[in-house]
Design a protein around this motif. Structure first.
Motif, PDB file in Angstrom:
ATOM      1  N   ALA A 174      -3.083  32.083  -2.425  1.00  0.00           N
ATOM      2  CA  ALA A 174      -3.014  32.385  -3.855  1.00  0.00           C
ATOM      3  C   ALA A 174      -4.040  31.577  -4.641  1.00  0.00           C
ATOM      4  N   LEU A 175      -4.225  30.310  -4.259  1.00  0.00           N
ATOM      5  CA  LEU A 175      -5.182  29.458  -4.967  1.00  0.00           C
ATOM      6  C   LEU A 175      -6.612  29.969  -4.788  1.00  0.00           C
ATOM      7  N   ALA A 176      -6.965  30.312  -3.556  1.00  0.00           N
ATOM      8  CA  ALA A 176      -8.321  30.805  -3.307  1.00  0.00           C
ATOM      9  C   ALA A 176      -8.555  32.158  -3.977  1.00  0.00           C
ATOM     10  N   ALA A 177      -7.561  33.040  -3.924  1.00  0.00           N
ATOM     11  CA  ALA A 177      -7.707  34.351  -4.563  1.00  0.00           C
ATOM     12  C   ALA A 177      -7.823  34.210  -6.079  1.00  0.00           C
ATOM     13  N   SER A 178      -7.046  33.295  -6.659  1.00  0.00           N
ATOM     14  CA  SER A 178      -7.135  33.069  -8.103  1.00  0.00           C
ATOM     15  C   SER A 178      -8.504  32.517  -8.482  1.00  0.00           C
ATOM     16  N   GLY A 179      -9.014  31.591  -7.665  1.00  0.00           N
ATOM     17  CA  GLY A 179     -10.348  31.063  -7.932  1.00  0.00           C
ATOM     18  C   GLY A 179     -11.417  32.133  -7.833  1.00  0.00           C
ATOM     19  N   SER A 180     -11.270  33.026  -6.860  1.00  0.00           N
ATOM     20  CA  SER A 180     -12.234  34.120  -6.715  1.00  0.00           C
ATOM     21  C   SER A 180     -12.210  35.037  -7.934  1.00  0.00           C
ATOM     22  N   LEU A 181     -11.010  35.374  -8.383  1.00  0.00           N
ATOM     23  CA  LEU A 181     -10.889  36.228  -9.565  1.00  0.00           C
ATOM     24  C   LEU A 181     -11.437  35.524 -10.802  1.00  0.00           C
ATOM     25  N   TRP A 182     -11.170  34.240 -10.911  1.00  0.00           N
ATOM     26  CA  TRP A 182     -11.663  33.461 -12.047  1.00  0.00           C
ATOM     27  C   TRP A 182     -13.191  33.492 -12.113  1.00  0.00           C
ATOM     28  N   GLN A 183     -13.838  33.264 -10.964  1.00  0.00           N
ATOM     29  CA  GLN A 183     -15.296  33.263 -10.939  1.00  0.00           C
ATOM     30  C   GLN A 183     -15.865  34.652 -11.228  1.00  0.00           C
ATOM     31  N   ALA A 184     -15.201  35.687 -10.734  1.00  0.00           N
ATOM     32  CA  ALA A 184     -15.667  37.048 -11.009  1.00  0.00           C
ATOM     33  C   ALA A 184     -15.566  37.366 -12.498  1.00  0.00           C
ATOM     34  N   MET A 185     -14.483  36.934 -13.136  1.00  0.00           N
ATOM     35  CA  MET A 185     -14.340  37.165 -14.573  1.00  0.00           C
ATOM     36  C   MET A 185     -15.335  36.323 -15.362  1.00  0.00           C
ATOM     37  N   HIS A 186     -15.626  35.127 -14.857  1.00  0.00           N
ATOM     38  CA  HIS A 186     -16.640  34.294 -15.506  1.00  0.00           C
ATOM     39  C   HIS A 186     -18.014  34.959 -15.423  1.00  0.00           C
ATOM     40  N   PHE A 187     -18.299  35.582 -14.289  1.00  0.00           N
ATOM     41  CA  PHE A 187     -19.566  36.298 -14.142  1.00  0.00           C
ATOM     42  C   PHE A 187     -19.631  37.482 -15.109  1.00  0.00           C
ATOM     43  N   GLY A 188     -18.492  38.138 -15.326  1.00  0.00           N
ATOM     44  CA  GLY A 188     -18.446  39.267 -16.251  1.00  0.00           C
ATOM     45  C   GLY A 188     -18.323  38.868 -17.703  1.00  0.00           C
ATOM     46  N   ASP A 189     -18.279  37.566 -17.986  1.00  0.00           N
ATOM     47  CA  ASP A 189     -18.224  37.045 -19.355  1.00  0.00           C
ATOM     48  C   ASP A 189     -17.025  37.607 -20.122  1.00  0.00           C
ATOM     49  N   PRO A 239     -21.777  32.479 -10.205  1.00  0.00           N
ATOM     50  CA  PRO A 239     -20.319  32.642 -10.154  1.00  0.00           C
ATOM     51  C   PRO A 239     -19.893  33.748  -9.203  1.00  0.00           C
ATOM     52  N   LEU A 240     -20.718  34.783  -9.091  1.00  0.00           N
ATOM     53  CA  LEU A 240     -20.376  35.865  -8.179  1.00  0.00           C
ATOM     54  C   LEU A 240     -20.433  35.399  -6.727  1.00  0.00           C
ATOM     55  N   MET A 241     -21.369  34.511  -6.410  1.00  0.00           N
ATOM     56  CA  MET A 241     -21.448  33.942  -5.070  1.00  0.00           C
ATOM     57  C   MET A 241     -20.204  33.109  -4.769  1.00  0.00           C
ATOM     58  N   LEU A 242     -19.806  32.272  -5.725  1.00  0.00           N
ATOM     59  CA  LEU A 242     -18.591  31.480  -5.538  1.00  0.00           C
ATOM     60  C   LEU A 242     -17.362  32.371  -5.405  1.00  0.00           C
ATOM     61  N   SER A 243     -17.337  33.457  -6.151  1.00  0.00           N
ATOM     62  CA  SER A 243     -16.216  34.388  -6.056  1.00  0.00           C
ATOM     63  C   SER A 243     -16.122  34.987  -4.660  1.00  0.00           C
ATOM     64  N   ALA A 244     -17.270  35.345  -4.088  1.00  0.00           N
ATOM     65  CA  ALA A 244     -17.266  35.919  -2.742  1.00  0.00           C
ATOM     66  C   ALA A 244     -16.806  34.898  -1.704  1.00  0.00           C
ATOM     67  N   ILE A 245     -17.267  33.651  -1.848  1.00  0.00           N
ATOM     68  CA  ILE A 245     -16.861  32.605  -0.898  1.00  0.00           C
ATOM     69  C   ILE A 245     -15.358  32.356  -0.980  1.00  0.00           C
ATOM     70  N   LEU A 246     -14.838  32.279  -2.192  1.00  0.00           N
ATOM     71  CA  LEU A 246     -13.401  32.051  -2.360  1.00  0.00           C
ATOM     72  C   LEU A 246     -12.587  33.246  -1.874  1.00  0.00           C
ATOM     73  N   LEU A 247     -13.129  34.442  -2.015  1.00  0.00           N
ATOM     74  CA  LEU A 247     -12.433  35.624  -1.509  1.00  0.00           C
ATOM     75  C   LEU A 247     -12.354  35.588   0.015  1.00  0.00           C
ATOM     76  N   GLU A 248     -13.428  35.162   0.654  1.00  0.00           N
ATOM     77  CA  GLU A 248     -13.394  35.005   2.112  1.00  0.00           C
ATOM     78  C   GLU A 248     -12.358  33.964   2.518  1.00  0.00           C
ATOM     79  N   ALA A 249     -12.296  32.867   1.755  1.00  0.00           N
ATOM     80  CA  ALA A 249     -11.293  31.843   2.054  1.00  0.00           C
ATOM     81  C   ALA A 249      -9.885  32.393   1.880  1.00  0.00           C
ATOM     82  N   ALA A 250      -9.683  33.213   0.836  1.00  0.00           N
ATOM     83  CA  ALA A 250      -8.363  33.797   0.611  1.00  0.00           C
ATOM     84  C   ALA A 250      -7.969  34.723   1.761  1.00  0.00           C
ATOM     85  N   LEU A 251      -8.918  35.519   2.248  1.00  0.00           N
ATOM     86  CA  LEU A 251      -8.626  36.395   3.388  1.00  0.00           C
ATOM     87  C   LEU A 251      -8.300  35.584   4.636  1.00  0.00           C
ATOM     88  N   PHE A 252      -9.027  34.490   4.833  1.00  0.00           N
ATOM     89  CA  PHE A 252      -8.758  33.631   5.990  1.00  0.00           C
ATOM     90  C   PHE A 252      -7.345  33.049   5.919  1.00  0.00           C
TER      91      PHE A 252
END
Length: 345
Positions: free
Chosen positions: A43-58, A12-25
């Motif tokens: 907003a969609l990509a940033a939300s997905g990145s945050l979602w995956q980061a929170m999923h990684f943090g359980d 999930p942390l890997m997906l979060s990083a990829i989505l964060l890059e997409a959000a910056l783009f």
């Protein structure tokens, strides 16, 4: 590392990083093109990145709703405070506000659905109640900030939905007796009637509305009557309550009575003032029940002496205030002195 081919399970942390890059783009693309579409994609990509980061943090489900709802509210407040009148009508500004509305609205609806699910599966949970209170406050605050009538109406509906879901969770999720749940239901119904009647009263013009008068009267009675009846039942020994519900009747009854009395006086509303005043007097007068006479004084002769003394004092007061009492009907009819309450709304 984002260019390394992924094999096996995806972190999930890997997906979060990829989505964060997409959000910056997409954010850079939005700055360059001023496009509404890329604003929502950011907003969609940033939300997905945050979602995956929170999923990684359980994180818990409450944390997801609190985080995204709080971000939506923060976006709306920032948009309202820092956007000038000229920029408010631009497409980008509208899109940013839309992102905030979507995040807060979806989180609020998710909170309602989660509450109903927990009511069905697990019963009462204190953390969910606090989350619902937060969403109610956020919805009402957003409704106050919005110049758009449709959005104000939507957030009021959302706040009512949150309050109703919270009411269901408290009423049916708690391990209470049937009469206790009925007491909560009647009191909540009275509070709802009072709130609606006060809103109607605030929007009244020269002509008085009958439903406002009815709502104020029945709302006041339904709010305070269950607490007062429970308190009187406890004090006069009709039943004995050893749990914390006793304090609900004692403290809750006095609090509601004083609130009704105070709000009635401030708003010059007859129904709430009279009901609150009668409830407060009842509470104070029945405190005499807690006075315990010594065993030597608990005889019929003593009670007869006390009754005779009370009769003598009442007769003396009637003789002193005879003229005032004779003029009392006229004072009531003309609304003078304390009886001005009878001329209020």
């Amino acid at each position: 590392f984002c260019l390394t081919p992924l094999t096996g399970a995806t972190s999930p942390l890997m997906l979060s990083a990829i989505l964060l890059e997409a959000a910056l783009f997409y954010a850079l693309l939005t700055v360059r093109t001023k496009s509404v579409v890329t604003t929502y994609l950011t907003a969609l990509a940033a939300s997905g990145s945050l979602w995956q980061a929170m999923h990684f943090g359980d994180f818990s489900a409450n944390s997801y709703l609190l985080c995204f709802g709080g971000l939506g509210l923060a976006i709306l407040i920032g948009h309202r405070v820092f956007t000038s009148a000229e920029d408010e009508t631009t497409d980008i500004s509208t899109a940013i506000g839309g992102v905030g509305h979507l995040m807060l609205s979806i989180s609020g609806i998710g909170c309602i659905l989660m509450t109903l699910n927990r009511l069905w599966m697990g019963g009462f949970q204190g953390g969910t109640i606090l989350l619902q209170i937060g969403f109610i406050v956020a919805a009402l605050l957003t409704a106050l900030m919005q110049p758009n009538a449709d959005l104000r109406r939507w957030y009021r509906v959302l706040a009512i939905g949150e309050a109703f879901a919270m009411f269901l969770l408290v009423t049916f999720g708690l391990d209470l007796e049937a009469w206790q749940k009925t007491e909560i239901f009647v009191t909540a119904l009275g509070l709802g009637l009072l709130l609606a009647a006060h809103v109607g009263w605030a929007h009244e013009q020269d002509r008085r509305s009958d439903w406002v008068t009815t709502g104020l009267a029945f709302g006041s009675l339904l709010t305070v009557a269950p607490l007062m009846l429970g308190m009187l039942g406890q004090r006069f020994g009709f039943y004995h309550e050893a749990t914390g519900w006793r304090f609900v009747h004692e403290i809750g009854g006095l609090t509601v009575a004083l609130l009704l009395l105070g709000s009635g006086i401030l708003c010059r509303l007859r129904a709430t003032t009279l009901v609150g005043g009668i409830a407060t007097l009842t509470y104070v007068a029945t405190l005499l029940v807690f006075v315990r006479l010594p065993d030597q004084l608990q005889h019929m002769a003593v009670y007869m002496m006390i009754g005779g003394g009370i009769f003598f004092v009442v007769a003396l007061l009637l003789s002193i205030y005879r003229d005032y009492l004779l003029a009392l009907p006229e004072r009531v009819r003309t609304g003078k002195g304390l009886f001005r309450v009878l001329t209020w709304r």
